[in-house]
Enzyme design. Structure first.
Site, PDB file in Angstrom:
ATOM      1  N   ARG A  13       0.891  -1.204   0.085  1.00 12.54           N
ATOM      2  CA  ARG A  13      -0.022  -0.073  -0.143  1.00 12.54           C
ATOM      3  C   ARG A  13       0.902   1.189   0.014  1.00 12.54           C
ATOM      4  O   ARG A  13       1.164   1.873  -1.132  1.00 12.54           O
ATOM      5  CB  ARG A  13      -0.951  -0.114   1.223  1.00 12.54           C
ATOM      6  CG  ARG A  13      -2.024   0.981   1.205  1.00 12.54           C
ATOM      7  CD  ARG A  13      -1.966   2.358   1.078  1.00 12.54           C
ATOM      8  NE  ARG A  13      -1.508   2.547   2.917  1.00 12.54           N
ATOM      9  CZ  ARG A  13      -1.010   3.586   3.066  1.00 12.54           C
ATOM     10  NH1 ARG A  13      -0.668   4.844   2.463  1.00 12.54           N
ATOM     11  NH2 ARG A  13      -0.617   3.814   4.673  1.00 12.54           N
ATOM     12  N   ASP A  14       1.434   1.841   1.134  1.00  3.55           N
ATOM     13  CA  ASP A  14       2.217   2.847   1.251  1.00  3.55           C
ATOM     14  C   ASP A  14       3.409   2.721   0.325  1.00  3.55           C
ATOM     15  O   ASP A  14       4.194   3.697  -0.275  1.00  3.55           O
ATOM     16  CB  ASP A  14       2.750   2.965   2.733  1.00  3.55           C
ATOM     17  CG  ASP A  14       3.127   4.337   3.019  1.00  3.55           C
ATOM     18  OD1 ASP A  14       3.286   5.039   2.179  1.00  3.55           O
ATOM     19  OD2 ASP A  14       3.120   4.567   4.244  1.00  3.55           O
ATOM     20  N   HIS A 204       3.927   4.857  13.049  1.00  2.00           N
ATOM     21  CA  HIS A 204       4.288   4.662  11.673  1.00  2.00           C
ATOM     22  C   HIS A 204       5.316   5.739  11.172  1.00  2.00           C
ATOM     23  O   HIS A 204       5.213   7.119  11.006  1.00  2.00           O
ATOM     24  CB  HIS A 204       2.960   4.973  10.765  1.00  2.00           C
ATOM     25  CG  HIS A 204       2.846   4.976   9.272  1.00  2.00           C
ATOM     26  ND1 HIS A 204       2.386   4.081   8.536  1.00  2.00           N
ATOM     27  CD2 HIS A 204       3.439   5.922   8.409  1.00  2.00           C
ATOM     28  CE1 HIS A 204       2.489   4.335   7.264  1.00  2.00           C
ATOM     29  NE2 HIS A 204       3.093   5.480   7.065  1.00  2.00           N
ATOM     30  N   HIS A 206       8.339   7.077   8.778  1.00  2.00           N
ATOM     31  CA  HIS A 206       9.158   7.304   7.135  1.00  2.00           C
ATOM     32  C   HIS A 206      10.982   7.502   7.706  1.00  2.00           C
ATOM     33  O   HIS A 206      10.995   8.418   8.541  1.00  2.00           O
ATOM     34  CB  HIS A 206       8.550   8.456   6.536  1.00  2.00           C
ATOM     35  CG  HIS A 206       7.478   7.664   5.753  1.00  2.00           C
ATOM     36  ND1 HIS A 206       7.154   7.453   4.302  1.00  2.00           N
ATOM     37  CD2 HIS A 206       6.257   7.629   6.166  1.00  2.00           C
ATOM     38  CE1 HIS A 206       6.121   6.818   4.083  1.00  2.00           C
ATOM     39  NE2 HIS A 206       5.282   7.061   5.267  1.00  2.00           N
ATOM     40  N   CYS A 237       3.750   9.192   0.526  1.00  4.63           N
ATOM     41  CA  CYS A 237       2.344   9.596   0.171  1.00  4.63           C
ATOM     42  C   CYS A 237       2.670  10.468  -1.172  1.00  4.63           C
ATOM     43  O   CYS A 237       3.353  11.405  -1.119  1.00  4.63           O
ATOM     44  CB  CYS A 237       1.937  10.563   1.220  1.00  4.63           C
ATOM     45  SG  CYS A 237       0.144  11.273   0.849  1.00  4.63           S
ATOM     46  N   ASN A 246       8.957   4.523   3.779  1.00  5.72           N
ATOM     47  CA  ASN A 246       8.807   4.166   5.283  1.00  5.72           C
ATOM     48  C   ASN A 246      10.084   3.661   5.795  1.00  5.72           C
ATOM     49  O   ASN A 246      11.155   3.335   5.196  1.00  5.72           O
ATOM     50  CB  ASN A 246       7.736   3.017   5.368  1.00  5.72           C
ATOM     51  CG  ASN A 246       6.378   3.427   4.859  1.00  5.72           C
ATOM     52  OD1 ASN A 246       6.288   3.888   3.723  1.00  5.72           O
ATOM     53  ND2 ASN A 246       5.480   3.569   6.071  1.00  5.72           N
TER      54      ASN A 246
END
Ligand code: COA
Ligand code: ZN
Length: 312
Positions: A13-14, A204, A206, A237, A246
């Site tokens: 996803r990310d 979360h 990065h 994003c 990430n």
């Protein structure tokens, strides 16, 4: 006693949402299946965003339909609005990961609406779900917005409290563009754990400025046991200027394992998978441990060392 930590891998996803070239559905399905075999507690499989906003994940339904569901692994998906929730419901996601930003500017850039409109929409989603599926809310830019700068802790905690009052199961505190530092992380984690003792809290990070592992360390030492990571350190994003990968799942898991934490992960398998990732995306990936090998992978000594040893 070894302390257990729980990892959610977000690479499909990310990780993939910012990749320039479309990754075939077959590769996504295979990768999720392999992540399941590594022992992740959770996998963020895809996103039920608008396919216009995130074309990479336009195959969300097909991916969700084709992955193998391993018991003990939760398959979550990002949900930005009611339409997304309906799609996630059809696809039988185990958890809905709702998303909004704590920065007004980033929320407008990413979700094309202001924060209050997002909050109202997500409150509607929670009502629609009505306890049928557990809900997590990911709050973006909690440690700073790349356009606005500082986001005050009061604002972050204000949104957290409003979601907690709506009965969500968990909150993810996101450092969307790697602006957090360990001291800030410690303060945020202490405060969140005090205010929301019964919520599942996830951090979360990065690694945009190389502080990812330091921030994980600060969080785990404050008592946090849940983390998002992305295989190979991919991610970002597309609507946050300057976003990059990430924190790498394998680098973080390798570190915590070496420190004596129980990760539940088959690390050799994970490192092998990380090595194969560059073939899927067509370029080198940032993660370091997969390139270096784990600290248990020793190198042969140079041939002259034995000679020198005898002379000692
Ligand atoms: N899934 C599929 N289609 C969706 C959708 C969803 N979740 N939400 C909206 N749409 C469609 C609408 O049906 C409409 O389609 P049409 O043009 O064919 O009529 C179109 O998208 C526009 O709908 P609207 O409600 O006006 O949405 P928007 O254009 O303002 O976009 C979001 C709002 C939230 C859907 C969009 O900005 C988005 O998906 N953002 C997600 C960004 C993201 O995932 N970022 C990375 C993670 S942090
Ligand atoms: Zn992210």
């Amino acid at each position: 006693m070894m302390k257990r930590v729980y990892f959610n891998d977000v690479v499909t996803r990310d990780g993939f949402q910012i990749e320039p070239n479309f990754i075939p559905t077959d590769d996504k399905v295979k990768l999720v299946d392999e992540l399941s075999d590594c022992g992740f507690a959770k996998i963020e499989v895809t996103s039920f965003s608008s396919p216009k906003a995130i074309p990479m994940l336009k195959d969300a339904e097909e991916v969700m339909g084709r992955i193998k569901r391993v018991s003990g692994v939760e398959y979550t998906a990002l949900v930005p609005n009611l339409r997304g929730a309906e799609r996630a419901f059809e696809s039988k996601a185990d958890e809905f990961n709702l998303v909004m930003s704590t920065s007004e500017t980033h929320n407008l850039a990413n979700l094309r609406m202001g924060r209050e409109k997002s909050f109202a929409g997500l409150a509607e989603v929670i009502k629609y779900v009505d306890g049928r599926t557990p809900i997590n809310v990911s709050l973006s830019t909690c440690f700073g917005c790349p356009m606005e700068g500082e986001v005050s802790r009061d604002v972050v905690e204000g949104f957290a409290k409003r979601f907690a009052d709506l009965g969500v199961r968990g909150l993810t505190i996101c450092d969307t563009t790697g602006m957090a530092n360990p001291e800030q992380v410690k303060k945020m984690c202490d405060s969140f754990q005090k205010q929301f003792p019964s919520l599942q809290l996830t951090l979360h990070f990065h690694n945009t400025r190389g502080m990812g592992l330091a921030n994980i360390l600060a969080a785990v030492q404050s008592g946090i046991i849940r983390f998002d990571g992305s295989l190979g350190g991919l991610g970002g994003c597309p609507y946050a200027p300057g976003a990059s990968g990430n924190v790498s799942s394998e680098d973080a898991i390798h570190m915590l394992d070496a420190m004596g934490y129980e990760t539940g992960i088959n690390i050799p398998k994970l490192l092998q998978l990380a090595k194969e990732l560059s073939q899927i995306v067509g370029h080198e990936v940032p993660g370091q441990v997969a390139k270096a090998g784990s600290t248990y992978t020793l190198h042969p000594e140079p041939s002259y060392v034995e000679e020198l040893r005898r002379q000692q």
